[in-house]
Design an enzyme around this catalytic site. Structure first.
Site, PDB file in Angstrom:
ATOM      1  N   ASP A  56      17.667   9.414  -6.795  1.00 41.64           N
ATOM      2  CA  ASP A  56      19.203   9.366  -6.725  1.00 41.64           C
ATOM      3  C   ASP A  56      19.663   9.271  -5.019  1.00 41.64           C
ATOM      4  OD1 ASP A  56      19.685   9.633  -9.230  1.00 41.64           O
ATOM      5  OD2 ASP A  56      19.875  11.428  -9.564  1.00 41.64           O
TER       6      ASP A  56
ATOM      7  N   HIS B  86       0.974  -1.345   0.025  1.00 41.15           N
ATOM      8  CA  HIS B  86      -0.065   0.057   0.031  1.00 41.15           C
ATOM      9  C   HIS B  86       0.897   1.143  -0.061  1.00 41.15           C
ATOM     10  CE1 HIS B  86      -3.311   2.601   1.884  1.00 41.15           C
ATOM     11  NE2 HIS B  86      -3.995   2.032   0.608  1.00 41.15           N
TER      12      HIS B  86
ATOM     13  N   LYS C 201       3.077   4.541  -1.198  1.00 46.00           N
ATOM     14  CA  LYS C 201       3.230   5.529  -2.166  1.00 46.00           C
ATOM     15  C   LYS C 201       4.256   6.498  -2.055  1.00 46.00           C
ATOM     16  CE  LYS C 201      -1.455   5.298  -0.586  1.00 46.00           C
ATOM     17  NZ  LYS C 201      -2.030   3.950  -1.254  1.00 46.00           N
TER      18      LYS C 201
END
Length: 367
Positions: free
Chosen positions: A152, A145, A147
């Site tokens: 870099d 779940h 996000k």
């Protein structure tokens, strides 16, 4: 700022002061509740202006008119990468982000993608694979779940927003861009578990390198679940509220957090909350529990967005913000791969307070 260094000496000092002043200072500082004392890691690589906070404007225009949104901001930031971009996306269909990943792969930047199996067959994911990008998926019934994006090993984007067109243009969401190599190391470690080792859910090891950080002089905490019991962490922060607790909840059924909230409400702490309308009337939702508490200092509303109010946020005493991917539910706590950030800073909190009042006003209109 409470910088946790010299933990054993701190406990001894507080114990002595407790005897002198007749107060349980260990309990007030949360040092008798089974929480480990973690040294705060200072991040010297973070700039002074280390964070940027974004909230969606959920007008939900027709697909052809969805331009100029946060998906473009994130995509443009990703395109600045020189070495690697990691993205852990429960759901991913935002065209600018998908196209940016393809362009990065084509120019030789390493691209790593993890998604949930429920969304692994989307045309957007298939396009990534056709363009040579390897996508890992969580094949369990529980959710991957998260996000978040890591650019870099320095820039982190994290919050409640799925990297989808609806997430950007239709739903109430937050996402924060943070420039901190030490914080990025946490998310890179999590990505290694998911992408390289394919360890999801309870199989994930508890190995976050910098759970407590000082970024630009501000105390930040960062936790990943279910290797860490996030609902317990949140409930303890809620239980320490002194004056006010505000929250926005896509889902709120977790008993630990709910009972901590009720405990502070019973003690006179002001509580206001906005729930996503869908699901708020179920017997498991704390919307009904709080509404029926009949306390003058408690007020809850269901949201006014005809789409989805997708925030997962607590604002405590106008100075601490808890946010991330974590819905306040038992599944999120015990089964899903999740992350949260806790930022202790009144200025940072002020932006979330403004968003809360906007969502609260829209909810009042909808009542």
């Amino acid at each position: 700022m409470n910088k946790k260094t010299g933990g054993a000496i701190l406990v001894l000092i507080l114990a002595v002061l407790s005897v002198i002043f007749g107060q349980d200072l260990l309990q007030q500082f949360g040092l008798d509740e089974g929480e480990p004392i973690i040294d705060t890691v200072v991040d010297p690589g973070a700039p002074v202006d280390w964070y940027e906070i974004y909230f969606t404007n959920p007008t939900c225009p027709p697909e052809a008119e969805r331009i100029g949104g946060l998906d473009e901001d994130i995509a443009n930031d990703m395109l600045s990468a020189e070495v690697r971009v990691d993205i852990a996306a429960f759901d991913l269909d935002a065209e600018p982000i998908v196209q940016a990943l393809i362009e990065l792969e084509a120019r030789g930047v390493e691209v790593r993608v993890v998604t949930d199996t429920d969304y692994a067959s989307l045309s957007s994911i298939n396009r990534l694979r056709r363009n040579g990008i390897s996508v890992r998926e969580d094949k369990r019934s529980a959710f991957m779940h998260n996000k978040f994006v890591v650019i870099d090993g320095r820039i982190v984007w994290a919050g409640s927003m799925n990297f989808t067109s609806n997430g950007v243009y239709c739903n109430n969401n937050n996402i924060v861009r943070i420039n901190s190599p030490r914080l990025a190391a946490n998310y890179t470690t999590e990505m290694d578990e998911l992408y390289k080792d394919e360890l999801f859910g309870p199989d994930s090891p508890e190995n976050t390198p910098n759970e407590s950080l000082s970024i630009g002089g501000i105390e930040v905490e960062n936790y990943f679940g279910p290797e860490r019991e996030i609902s317990l962490i949140i409930s303890r922060r809620v239980a320490r509220a002194e004056s006010e607790i505000l929250f926005m909840a896509f889902a709120f059924t977790d008993e630990q957090i709910g009972e901590a909230l009720l405990g502070r409400a019973d003690s006179g702490v002001i509580v206001r909350g906005v729930f996503e309308r869908v699901g708020s009337d179920t017997p498991f939702s704390y919307y009904t529990t709080l509404e029926q508490a009949r306390l003058a200092n408690v007020a809850v509303l269901t949201d006014g967005n005809p789409q989805v109010m997708h925030h997962k946020v607590f604002i405590i005493d106008q100075s601490t913000v808890i946010f991330g991917s974590f819905n306040f539910s038992d599944n999120a706590n015990r089964r899903n791969d999740e992350n949260i950030l806790i930022v202790h800073d009144p200025e940072f909190a002020s932006y979330f307070l403004e968003e809360f009042e906007t969502v609260w006003a829209e909810a009042q209109v909808g009542e």
